[in-house]
Design a protein around this motif. Sequence first.
Motif, PDB file in Angstrom:
ATOM      1  N   ILE A  15      21.901   2.620  -3.260  1.00 35.85           N
ATOM      2  CA  ILE A  15      21.116   3.436  -2.343  1.00 35.85           C
ATOM      3  C   ILE A  15      21.305   4.905  -2.659  1.00 35.85           C
ATOM      4  O   ILE A  15      20.365   5.681  -2.757  1.00 35.85           O
ATOM      5  N   LEU A  18      19.415   6.026  -5.791  1.00 37.39           N
ATOM      6  CA  LEU A  18      17.966   6.050  -5.710  1.00 37.39           C
ATOM      7  C   LEU A  18      17.452   7.206  -4.871  1.00 37.39           C
ATOM      8  O   LEU A  18      16.369   7.728  -5.103  1.00 37.39           O
ATOM      9  N   THR A  19      18.215   7.597  -3.876  1.00 38.83           N
ATOM     10  CA  THR A  19      17.727   8.605  -2.947  1.00 38.83           C
ATOM     11  C   THR A  19      18.262   9.988  -3.244  1.00 38.83           C
ATOM     12  O   THR A  19      17.889  10.947  -2.588  1.00 38.83           O
ATOM     13  N   GLU A 119      16.575   2.895   6.672  1.00 34.09           N
ATOM     14  CA  GLU A 119      15.201   2.996   6.164  1.00 34.09           C
ATOM     15  C   GLU A 119      14.774   4.457   6.014  1.00 34.09           C
ATOM     16  O   GLU A 119      14.050   4.810   5.079  1.00 34.09           O
ATOM     17  N   LEU A 122      16.312   5.635   2.826  1.00 32.94           N
ATOM     18  CA  LEU A 122      15.677   5.005   1.672  1.00 32.94           C
ATOM     19  C   LEU A 122      14.233   5.459   1.471  1.00 32.94           C
ATOM     20  O   LEU A 122      13.698   5.365   0.371  1.00 32.94           O
ATOM     21  N   ARG A 124      11.768   3.923   2.665  1.00 31.02           N
ATOM     22  CA  ARG A 124      11.012   2.682   2.494  1.00 31.02           C
ATOM     23  C   ARG A 124      11.598   1.645   3.441  1.00 31.02           C
ATOM     24  O   ARG A 124      12.675   1.841   3.993  1.00 31.02           O
ATOM     25  N   GLN A 128      11.144  -3.913   1.507  1.00 31.53           N
ATOM     26  CA  GLN A 128      10.767  -3.371   0.194  1.00 31.53           C
ATOM     27  C   GLN A 128      11.995  -3.175  -0.677  1.00 31.53           C
ATOM     28  O   GLN A 128      11.993  -3.484  -1.869  1.00 31.53           O
ATOM     29  N   TYR A 129      13.036  -2.641  -0.063  1.00 29.42           N
ATOM     30  CA  TYR A 129      14.235  -2.349  -0.840  1.00 29.42           C
ATOM     31  C   TYR A 129      14.908  -3.628  -1.339  1.00 29.42           C
ATOM     32  O   TYR A 129      15.425  -3.683  -2.462  1.00 29.42           O
ATOM     33  N   LYS A 130      14.884  -4.661  -0.511  1.00 27.92           N
ATOM     34  CA  LYS A 130      15.436  -5.947  -0.946  1.00 27.92           C
ATOM     35  C   LYS A 130      14.737  -6.436  -2.211  1.00 27.92           C
ATOM     36  O   LYS A 130      15.393  -6.936  -3.133  1.00 27.92           O
ATOM     37  N   GLU A 132      13.302  -4.600  -4.457  1.00 27.06           N
ATOM     38  CA  GLU A 132      13.622  -3.719  -5.574  1.00 27.06           C
ATOM     39  C   GLU A 132      14.978  -4.045  -6.204  1.00 27.06           C
ATOM     40  O   GLU A 132      15.139  -3.969  -7.428  1.00 27.06           O
TER      41      GLU A 132
END
Length: 458
Positions: A15, A18-19, A119, A122, A124, A128-130, A132
């Motif tokens: 996480i 990505l962020t 969320e 993220l 998103r 959705q993240y699951k 990815e």
Amino acid sequence: MYKFNVFTGTLLLIIAGLTGFAQPGPAQRKSIDKVAAVVGAAVILQSDIEQQYVKYLTEGGKEDDNIRCYILQQLLTQKLLSQQAIIDSITVTDDEVDDQIDRRMRYAINRMGGPDKLEQMLNRSILQYKDEIRPEVREQLVADKMQRKITEKVTITPLEVRRFFDAIPKDSLPTYNAEVEVGQIVTYPKPTRAEKEIYRDKAEALRLRIKAGEDFGTLASLYSQDPGSAANGGDLGFIDRGSLDKNFAAQAFTLKEGEMSQTFETDFGFHFLQVLERRGDQVHARHVLIKIESTPGSLARTKGHIDSIYTNVTTKRLPFSTAASLYSDDQETKYNGGVMLNPENAQARTTYIPTDKLDVSVFSAIDTMKVGSYSHPEIFTSADGKQGYRFFYLKSKTNPHKASLEQDFPKIKDVAMEDKTNRTVSQWFEKRRKTTYTKIDPEFQACESLKIWVKEQP
């Protein structure tokens, strides 16, 4: 010798990467779009390393570029394992991947303070993240299964344990603290229906007040006895079906959004709940809990019950282990003959516990006992506030001492087995590295932990 393990970073690590969350110092200055390494058919990007490094920093690690070297080493290891797994037809099921993702998500949600905050960070949805992270999680699980296959036939004989121990310099032998093996039999009150009815009526009265128009959150804050949710108006946030008491889950997943349940019982007491939102196998609910308190009558019955067990054990009419499996209410020990496991070494399931790791109340009870003796039944309060009775059995005790094969064979065997397992994995990697194309970016070629990988590349 290096100890090779599959690198299985937690969700927060991914996480954060990505962020761009909390990327201080060097992590901000590094390029995140170049190829850091190639091993076989797999490419490792700089961004893969930065994601792992950010996790290290967010968990309190100090800035150190050498950490990136170790991260790359572990990613190379994972890629080699997962590629061999394809050759050996090793796979994982969708259910295994889902379970691992769900565990990571629960950890991340708890760490971030709720699904909405997660969320938001993220940018998103969790669903959705699951999707990815699914490929990465699958690869990690496959690599882990491959490593287990490499070592599944490793065994160790008593002669190998002795040779391992004899090879340790005498001045390097570890010193073991005083250790004990402790058993316990625990009994909790079993309230009668009439004794329970008092607490059901309390919960039902609150439910009816809410139905009549009073605010759910206010009454939950005032009267609910769930310390984890009362302060939040009974709000439990999003919770997975698998993490719930079966009776609670049956209620939560049959109600429509906005509906409130009838009063029902679980092992924790009497509840009623309201479903706020549903997302697949997750439900956002709030509840009120009224715990069933011990009464003088139920405690007296419990005391008589455990006194009878104690008499049967101490007069040898019933072995302690049998009495524990038949009568103890402690789920963690009753199926282990009543003997406690060392919480510091759960994987090894060892029953030897250093005395400095014992709960203070347990240590006080057994401190002056002789091996083979029993404490008298006494009332106590469990960590979750339940009153009950228990007595202890001191199975064994060792004083502080230098490691010896005679006294510490099980522990030395575990260490010797770990050493042999590590050598088996290392030998496997040595062979695979020599036959697998590897290319390391010049930035990492000076890493000490990667020397063995660099020297093999063309």
